[in-house]
Enzyme design. Structure first.
Site, PDB file in Angstrom:
ATOM      1  N   GLU A   9       2.889   0.737   9.097  1.00 32.93           N
ATOM      2  CA  GLU A   9       1.621   0.784   8.223  1.00 32.93           C
ATOM      3  C   GLU A   9       0.948   1.990   8.261  1.00 32.93           C
ATOM      4  OE1 GLU A   9      -1.703  -2.433   6.885  1.00 32.93           O
ATOM      5  OE2 GLU A   9      -0.672  -2.843   8.839  1.00 32.93           O
ATOM      6  N   LYS A  13       0.351  -3.441  -0.530  1.00 28.95           N
ATOM      7  CA  LYS A  13       0.147  -4.698   0.276  1.00 28.95           C
ATOM      8  C   LYS A  13      -0.783  -5.934  -0.555  1.00 28.95           C
ATOM      9  CE  LYS A  13      -1.768  -5.836   5.047  1.00 28.95           C
ATOM     10  NZ  LYS A  13      -2.291  -5.343   6.082  1.00 28.95           N
ATOM     11  N   CYS A  38       2.790  -5.685   7.009  1.00 26.95           N
ATOM     12  CA  CYS A  38       1.917  -6.413   7.898  1.00 26.95           C
ATOM     13  C   CYS A  38       1.598  -7.792   7.495  1.00 26.95           C
ATOM     14  CB  CYS A  38       0.574  -5.537   8.248  1.00 26.95           C
ATOM     15  SG  CYS A  38      -0.128  -5.812   9.988  1.00 26.95           S
TER      16      CYS A  38
END
Length: 266
Positions: free
Chosen positions: A43, A112, A146
């Protein structure tokens, strides 16, 4: 049908894209020497993760910008597709994004959806688009970032679209809670959806924030194919879906689903 995956666990140079690109290029050359088809990096690997809202805003670029252009050059020169995390700017918004950049192809970008903590919410806008599956080297692939993977609905939605591999760049803060995610949640997501998971984490320290690492490649039976310690590492594993037919038959979670029993609430 199979592909060789490389996962890079790295410590970034915070706020220094040129140095991070050089590190990714070295890893891509090493991956190419082993015959890898795909290199997954963590990330925000192009800029660093814990760099603060101001630097994220300063470094953010559109997906057509110089950073992803440089990743495209790495992919073309090595023949290895590269997943790299970066702050993506579109209009007045900045997204925590990851791009899969393959030789001779347009980048595939995922943003994300689940932002973790106040710092991320201050720096980024959340994606409003559900995760989607795309084709890579004959495989059905999805991407998350994540915190996204900690929500079972996200991986299940990809599995129901036919995903065989889920790519997850991550930046876990150091600590016991993060170790539980890496060692317990990630294998569970792989097993319950019968997918490979390539989980690529940051390690070391970024401006006083300690990062866990926790990188792993996990098979559809929930067993580790490769796992890193706390330091920088380059993991390799071959993705061969046909080898896991027995595991799917023993626990046919997708086939035995009863959606009529699942009462979803906001």
């Amino acid at each position: 049908m199979n592909v060789l995956i490389a996962v890079l666990q790295m410590q970034t140079s915070p706020g220094e894209p040129a140095e991070n690109l050089a590190a990714i290029a070295r890893a891509a050359r090493a991956a190419a020497a082993f015959g890898a088809d795909l290199l997954v990096t963590p990330e925000m690997s192009l800029t660093g993760y814990a760099i603060g809202t101001d630097d994220i805003a300063r470094l953010a670029e559109p997906r057509s910008g110089a950073m992803i252009g440089a990743v495209q050059t790495i992919a073309e020169e090595t023949g290895v597709a590269v997943v790299a995390g970066f702050p993506e700017r579109e209009g007045g918004a900045v997204f925590n994004a990851a791009a899969l950049v393959a030789p001779g192809a347009e980048p595939i970008v995922y943003r994300k959806g689940h932002l973790y903590g106040d710092a991320e919410r201050a720096a980024f806008a959340p994606s409003a688009a559900p995760p989607a599956v795309f084709a890579f080297r004959g495989f059905r692939v999805g991407m998350l970032i994540c915190y996204d993977v900690e929500f079972p609905e996200m991986v299940r939605s990809l599995a129901l679209q036919g995903a065989e591999l889920v790519i997850v760049p991550t930046a876990l803060p150091a600590g016991a809670a993060s170790r539980r995610v890496s060692k317990s949640v990630i294998p569970a997501r792989a097993l319950e959806n019968h997918v490979f998971v390539a989980y690529a984490g940051l390690c070391g320290d970024e401006r006083g924030t300690a990062l866990e690492g926790g990188s792993a490649i996990v098979g559809p039976d929930g067993e580790d194919l490769a796992r890193a310690g706390a330091a920088e590492a380059l993991l390799f594993a071959r993705v061969e879906p046909g080898r896991y037919d027995e595991a799917r038959a023993e626990n046919p979670y997708l086939a035995d689903r009863r959606p009529d029993l699942y009462r979803l609430a906001d």
